[in-house]
Motif scaffolding. Structure first.
Motif, PDB file in Angstrom:
ATOM      1  N   GLN A   1      15.078  -7.484   3.433  1.00  0.00           N
ATOM      2  CA  GLN A   1      14.824  -8.302   4.542  1.00  0.00           C
ATOM      3  C   GLN A   1      13.781  -7.894   5.605  1.00  0.00           C
ATOM      4  OE1 GLN A   1      18.529  -9.753   6.255  1.00  0.00           O
ATOM      5  NE2 GLN A   1      19.551 -10.403   4.305  1.00  0.00           N
ATOM      6  N   HIS A   2      13.874  -6.634   5.521  1.00  0.00           N
ATOM      7  CA  HIS A   2      12.717  -6.022   6.427  1.00  0.00           C
ATOM      8  C   HIS A   2      11.316  -5.982   5.955  1.00  0.00           C
ATOM      9  CE1 HIS A   2      16.662  -5.020   7.837  1.00  0.00           C
ATOM     10  NE2 HIS A   2      16.899  -3.771   7.473  1.00  0.00           N
ATOM     11  N   THR A   3      10.654  -5.741   6.949  1.00  0.00           N
ATOM     12  CA  THR A   3       9.037  -5.370   6.625  1.00  0.00           C
ATOM     13  C   THR A   3       8.796  -3.871   6.561  1.00  0.00           C
ATOM     14  OG1 THR A   3       8.434  -7.739   7.743  1.00  0.00           O
ATOM     15  CG2 THR A   3       6.558  -6.105   7.231  1.00  0.00           C
ATOM     16  N   TRP A   4       8.138  -3.633   5.460  1.00  0.00           N
ATOM     17  CA  TRP A   4       8.056  -2.224   5.216  1.00  0.00           C
ATOM     18  C   TRP A   4       6.714  -2.089   5.137  1.00  0.00           C
ATOM     19  CZ3 TRP A   4      12.153   1.083   4.981  1.00  0.00           C
ATOM     20  CH2 TRP A   4      13.457   0.568   4.632  1.00  0.00           C
ATOM     21  N   SER A   5       6.210  -0.768   5.733  1.00  0.00           N
ATOM     22  CA  SER A   5       4.833  -0.191   5.682  1.00  0.00           C
ATOM     23  C   SER A   5       5.088   1.137   5.110  1.00  0.00           C
ATOM     24  CB  SER A   5       4.451   0.361   7.254  1.00  0.00           C
ATOM     25  OG  SER A   5       4.311  -0.739   7.891  1.00  0.00           O
ATOM     26  N   ILE A   6       3.795   1.588   4.336  1.00  0.00           N
ATOM     27  CA  ILE A   6       3.816   2.888   3.741  1.00  0.00           C
ATOM     28  C   ILE A   6       2.712   3.630   4.616  1.00  0.00           C
ATOM     29  CG2 ILE A   6       2.904   3.986   1.526  1.00  0.00           C
ATOM     30  CD1 ILE A   6       4.003   1.465   0.155  1.00  0.00           C
ATOM     31  N   LEU A   7       3.067   4.704   5.153  1.00  0.00           N
ATOM     32  CA  LEU A   7       2.005   5.291   5.910  1.00  0.00           C
ATOM     33  C   LEU A   7       1.702   6.847   5.261  1.00  0.00           C
ATOM     34  CD1 LEU A   7       4.315   5.428   9.436  1.00  0.00           C
ATOM     35  CD2 LEU A   7       2.411   3.592   8.581  1.00  0.00           C
ATOM     36  N   ARG A   8       0.456   7.035   5.418  1.00  0.00           N
ATOM     37  CA  ARG A   8      -0.217   8.087   4.919  1.00  0.00           C
ATOM     38  C   ARG A   8      -0.313   9.201   5.920  1.00  0.00           C
ATOM     39  NH1 ARG A   8      -4.111   8.679   0.567  1.00  0.00           N
ATOM     40  NH2 ARG A   8      -4.500   6.577   0.455  1.00  0.00           N
TER      41      ARG A   8
ATOM     42  N   SER B   1       6.713  11.254  -0.396  1.00  0.00           N
ATOM     43  CA  SER B   1       5.882  12.336  -0.901  1.00  0.00           C
ATOM     44  C   SER B   1       5.314  13.139   0.350  1.00  0.00           C
ATOM     45  CB  SER B   1       4.969  12.169  -2.119  1.00  0.00           C
ATOM     46  OG  SER B   1       4.123  11.171  -1.286  1.00  0.00           O
ATOM     47  N   PRO B   2       4.779  14.295   0.180  1.00  0.00           N
ATOM     48  CA  PRO B   2       3.835  14.779   1.148  1.00  0.00           C
ATOM     49  C   PRO B   2       2.875  14.009   1.639  1.00  0.00           C
ATOM     50  CG  PRO B   2       4.335  16.646  -0.596  1.00  0.00           C
ATOM     51  CD  PRO B   2       4.627  15.099  -1.096  1.00  0.00           C
ATOM     52  N   GLU B   3       2.404  13.033   0.669  1.00  0.00           N
ATOM     53  CA  GLU B   3       1.215  12.145   1.280  1.00  0.00           C
ATOM     54  C   GLU B   3       1.710  10.853   1.980  1.00  0.00           C
ATOM     55  OE1 GLU B   3      -2.960  10.556  -0.087  1.00  0.00           O
ATOM     56  OE2 GLU B   3      -1.545  11.578  -1.589  1.00  0.00           O
ATOM     57  N   PHE B   4       3.020  10.299   1.503  1.00  0.00           N
ATOM     58  CA  PHE B   4       3.331   9.005   1.763  1.00  0.00           C
ATOM     59  C   PHE B   4       4.836   8.833   2.183  1.00  0.00           C
ATOM     60  CE2 PHE B   4       0.056   8.313  -1.372  1.00  0.00           C
ATOM     61  CZ  PHE B   4      -0.698   7.387  -0.691  1.00  0.00           C
ATOM     62  N   LEU B   5       4.811   7.964   3.436  1.00  0.00           N
ATOM     63  CA  LEU B   5       6.382   7.998   3.855  1.00  0.00           C
ATOM     64  C   LEU B   5       6.514   6.342   4.049  1.00  0.00           C
ATOM     65  CD1 LEU B   5       7.760   9.496   6.795  1.00  0.00           C
ATOM     66  CD2 LEU B   5       7.057   7.261   7.174  1.00  0.00           C
ATOM     67  N   LEU B   6       7.880   5.948   3.960  1.00  0.00           N
ATOM     68  CA  LEU B   6       8.308   4.532   4.070  1.00  0.00           C
ATOM     69  C   LEU B   6       8.748   4.310   5.551  1.00  0.00           C
ATOM     70  CD1 LEU B   6       8.205   2.010   2.123  1.00  0.00           C
ATOM     71  CD2 LEU B   6      10.603   2.831   1.273  1.00  0.00           C
ATOM     72  N   HIS B   7       8.467   3.353   6.000  1.00  0.00           N
ATOM     73  CA  HIS B   7       8.983   3.018   7.362  1.00  0.00           C
ATOM     74  C   HIS B   7       9.262   1.418   7.702  1.00  0.00           C
ATOM     75  CE1 HIS B   7       8.426   1.562  11.642  1.00  0.00           C
ATOM     76  NE2 HIS B   7       9.061   2.523  11.921  1.00  0.00           N
ATOM     77  N   THR B   8      10.231   1.123   8.438  1.00  0.00           N
ATOM     78  CA  THR B   8      10.509  -0.259   8.994  1.00  0.00           C
ATOM     79  C   THR B   8      11.180  -0.004  10.146  1.00  0.00           C
ATOM     80  OG1 THR B   8      11.100  -2.570   8.399  1.00  0.00           O
ATOM     81  CG2 THR B   8      12.728  -0.627   7.834  1.00  0.00           C
ATOM     82  N   GLN B   9      11.017  -0.996  10.978  1.00  0.00           N
ATOM     83  CA  GLN B   9      11.539  -1.072  12.278  1.00  0.00           C
ATOM     84  C   GLN B   9      12.632  -2.414  12.128  1.00  0.00           C
ATOM     85  OE1 GLN B   9      10.338  -2.257  16.554  1.00  0.00           O
ATOM     86  NE2 GLN B   9      10.956   0.034  16.844  1.00  0.00           N
ATOM     87  N   VAL B  10      13.861  -2.585  12.349  1.00  0.00           N
ATOM     88  CA  VAL B  10      14.729  -3.895  11.803  1.00  0.00           C
ATOM     89  C   VAL B  10      14.303  -4.661  12.820  1.00  0.00           C
ATOM     90  CG1 VAL B  10      17.091  -4.466  11.558  1.00  0.00           C
ATOM     91  CG2 VAL B  10      16.566  -2.080  10.900  1.00  0.00           C
ATOM     92  N   GLY B  11      14.012  -6.014  12.404  1.00  0.00           N
ATOM     93  CA  GLY B  11      13.785  -7.009  13.260  1.00  0.00           C
ATOM     94  C   GLY B  11      12.220  -7.138  13.798  1.00  0.00           C
ATOM     95  N   ASN B  12      11.369  -6.243  13.306  1.00  0.00           N
ATOM     96  CA  ASN B  12      10.025  -6.072  13.595  1.00  0.00           C
ATOM     97  C   ASN B  12       9.192  -6.377  12.494  1.00  0.00           C
ATOM     98  OD1 ASN B  12       7.405  -5.491  14.192  1.00  0.00           O
ATOM     99  ND2 ASN B  12       7.719  -3.894  15.664  1.00  0.00           N
ATOM    100  N   LYS B  13       8.445  -7.730  12.424  1.00  0.00           N
ATOM    101  CA  LYS B  13       7.586  -8.080  10.956  1.00  0.00           C
ATOM    102  C   LYS B  13       6.208  -7.403  11.059  1.00  0.00           C
ATOM    103  CE  LYS B  13      11.193 -10.865   9.906  1.00  0.00           C
ATOM    104  NZ  LYS B  13      11.844 -10.384   8.712  1.00  0.00           N
ATOM    105  N   SER B  14       5.732  -6.730  12.057  1.00  0.00           N
ATOM    106  CA  SER B  14       4.564  -5.943  12.046  1.00  0.00           C
ATOM    107  C   SER B  14       4.487  -4.962  10.981  1.00  0.00           C
ATOM    108  CB  SER B  14       4.369  -5.407  13.457  1.00  0.00           C
ATOM    109  OG  SER B  14       4.307  -6.372  14.402  1.00  0.00           O
ATOM    110  N   ILE B  15       3.295  -4.784  10.326  1.00  0.00           N
ATOM    111  CA  ILE B  15       3.126  -3.627   9.224  1.00  0.00           C
ATOM    112  C   ILE B  15       2.180  -2.707  10.182  1.00  0.00           C
ATOM    113  CG2 ILE B  15       1.960  -3.140   7.190  1.00  0.00           C
ATOM    114  CD1 ILE B  15       2.734  -5.748   6.199  1.00  0.00           C
ATOM    115  N   LEU B  16       2.442  -1.629   9.956  1.00  0.00           N
ATOM    116  CA  LEU B  16       1.880  -0.343  10.494  1.00  0.00           C
ATOM    117  C   LEU B  16       0.729   0.198   9.287  1.00  0.00           C
ATOM    118  CD1 LEU B  16       4.264   1.867  12.401  1.00  0.00           C
ATOM    119  CD2 LEU B  16       2.563   0.501  13.400  1.00  0.00           C
ATOM    120  N   ASN B  17      -0.304   0.344   9.685  1.00  0.00           N
ATOM    121  CA  ASN B  17      -1.531   0.733   8.340  1.00  0.00           C
ATOM    122  C   ASN B  17      -1.837   2.319   8.652  1.00  0.00           C
ATOM    123  OD1 ASN B  17      -1.570  -1.795   7.318  1.00  0.00           O
ATOM    124  ND2 ASN B  17      -3.075  -2.558   8.976  1.00  0.00           N
TER     125      ASN B  17
END
Length: 339
Positions: free
Chosen positions: A208-215, A258-274
Motif C-alpha cells: 500500500q506504500h509509495t516506494w522510491s528507489i534512491l541511487r 545494492s551498493p548503488e540502489f536503495l529502497l525507501h518509503t515513508q508510511v502515509g506519504n505518497k511522494s516519490i523521492l528521485n
C-alpha cells in the motif's frame, strides 16, 4: 535428521552477493569482538555470513523438520530473484514483481535474530493477557454452541500446529467443576509461527506504500548489514528510534538493494523521492549501521565506522553469545518436545 538443511541463513546469500567482490568476499565490520586486536574490517565469504545452524528447524515427535526453511526458500526467496535483479538494474517492475520483492524484504526483517530478541521481550509482557483473552473467547464460543444445540467443531489448521501450547484440565476429586490450564512456550516455535503468519498475510500492508528507489550520490556507496531492513521513527532535531512498524504512519522503511540502489518509503506519504543529497545519504548509512545485529557489510572498508558505530570489545559476552547459538537447537528442541 541427516537429510535436512542445517545451515540456515537469516539474510539471503542472493542478497549479500551484491556487496561481494569477484572472490565472493564482503568487507565486514563486527559490532562485538573478543579482543581489541581483532581487525576492524576483514573480508568474509557470503556463505559464512548471517547464519546459524538449525535456526528455523521445527522439532516434532521423533524427528526434526526443515519445512519452514524450505517454505521460505521456495515460496519467497526464489520467486523474488528476478524482481531483485531487475530493481538492482534500475528497471521497472510489474505490480506482481513489486509484491514479490516486498515480501522478500519483509522476510529479511522478521526472520532476523534481532527481531527474535525484540519479539521475545514483547511477548513476555503481552502474552499472558492475550492468552487469557483467547481462552475466555474460546469458552464463550463453546458455551454459545452448546446453548444453540450445535456440536463443537474441531478445526485443524496446519499453521496453528506450529504454536507450542499445552492445555490441561485440573479437577478436584469428586468435583464437577475444575479449571483449564494453558501453557505457551516462548521460543523458536512461536517465532516460526509468527514468521509464517506475517509472511502469509500481514506483509501485504507494504504493497500500500509509495516506494522510491534512491541511487547513491557521487562516490558514496550504500552499506548494508545482517539486519538490513530499517524501520525508522524520526521525531526531529536528531531524535529517532529504530522501532517503527510496517504500517505505522510516519515510519521510514529503508532497505539497501545494492551498493548503488536503495529502497525507501515513508508510511502515509505518497511522494516519490528521485534524488538524495550526499549529506542525507551519509545519515542513511549511519541508520543502516546502527540497525546491524552483529555485522556491518560494505563493498569497501569505511575508515570512520568505529566513530559511527563503536564496536564492543568484550570476550565474556562474545563467548557467551557464541555458546548460546551453538546450543540453540539442543535447548529449543528439549523444550519443544515437552509440548
Amino acid at each position: 535428521m541427516n537429510n535436512i538443511r542445517k545451515n540456515h541463513h537469516f539474510v539471503s546469500q542472493s542478497y549479500l552477493k551484491a556487496w561481494a567482490n569477484d572472490h565472493k568476499k564482503v568487507w565486514t565490520y563486527r559490532t562485538l569482538v573478543s579482543h581489541s586486536s581483532v581487525p576492524e574490517w576483514s573480508q568474509s565469504s557470503v556463505k559464512s555470513l548471517a547464519n546459524h545452524q538449525y535456526l528455523f528447524t521445527r522439532s516434532m515427535v521423533g524427528a526434526d523438520s526443515d519445512e519452514i526453511e524450505i517454505w521460505m526458500d521456495q515460496e519467497i526467496e526464489s520467486p523474488a530473484q528476478s524482481a531483485l535483479s531487475k530493481v538492482r538494474s534500475n528497471k521497472a517492475l510489474s505490480k506482481g514483481e513489486w509484491e514479490l520483492l516486498l515480501r522478500f524484504i519483509a522476510l529479511q526483517d522478521i526472520r532476523n535474530p534481532e527481531r527474535y530478541i525484540e519479539q521475545m521481550e514483547r511477548w513476555k509482557l503481552e502474552m499472558p493477557a492475550l492468552m487469557e483473552e483467547a481462552m475466555y473467547s474460546a469458552l464463550d464460543k463453546f458455551e454459545m454452541d452448546l446453548n444453540n444445540g450445535a456440536s463443537p467443531v474441531h478445526e485443524v489448521n496446519t499453521t496453528n500446529q506450529l504454536i507450542p501450547m499445552k492445555v490441561t484440565k485440573e479437577i478436584e476429586p469428586g468435583s464437577e467443576k475444575g479449571r483449564l490450564k494453558t501453557e505457551l512456550l516462548l521460543g523458536r516455535s512461536i517465532w516460526l509461527f509468527s514468521i509464517r503468519h506475517l509472511l502469509s498475510s500481514t506483509y501485504k500492508v507494504l504493497n500500500q506504500h509509495t516506494w522510491s528507489i534512491l541511487r547513491a550520490p557521487g562516490n558514496l556507496k550504500w552499506i548494508t548489514s545482517d539486519n538490513p531492513l530499517i524501520r525508522l521513527n524520526y521525531y526531529g532535531n536528531g531524535s529517532y528510534d529504530l522501532k517503527g512498524g510496517w504500517g505505522n504512519k510516519g515510519t521510514d522503511i529503508i532497505f539497501p538493494l545494492s551498493p548503488e540502489f536503495l529502497l525507501h518509503t515513508q508510511v502515509g506519504n505518497k511522494s516519490i523521492l528521485n534524488t538524495v543529497t550526499e549529506e542525507l545519504a551519509m545519515t542513511i548509512n549511519r541508520f543502516i549501521a546502527e540497525n546491524a545485529h552483529r555485522h556491518i557489510l560494505s563493498q569497501t572498508p569505511i575508515k570512520d565506522m568505529s566513530i559511527i558505530m563503536p564496536r564492543v570489545v568484550d570476550q565474556a559476552s562474545y563467548e557467551h553469545e557464541k555458546r548460546e547459538w551453538e546450543t540453540w537447537h539442543i535447548r529449543q528442541k528439549r523444550l519443544e518436545q515437552e509440548y
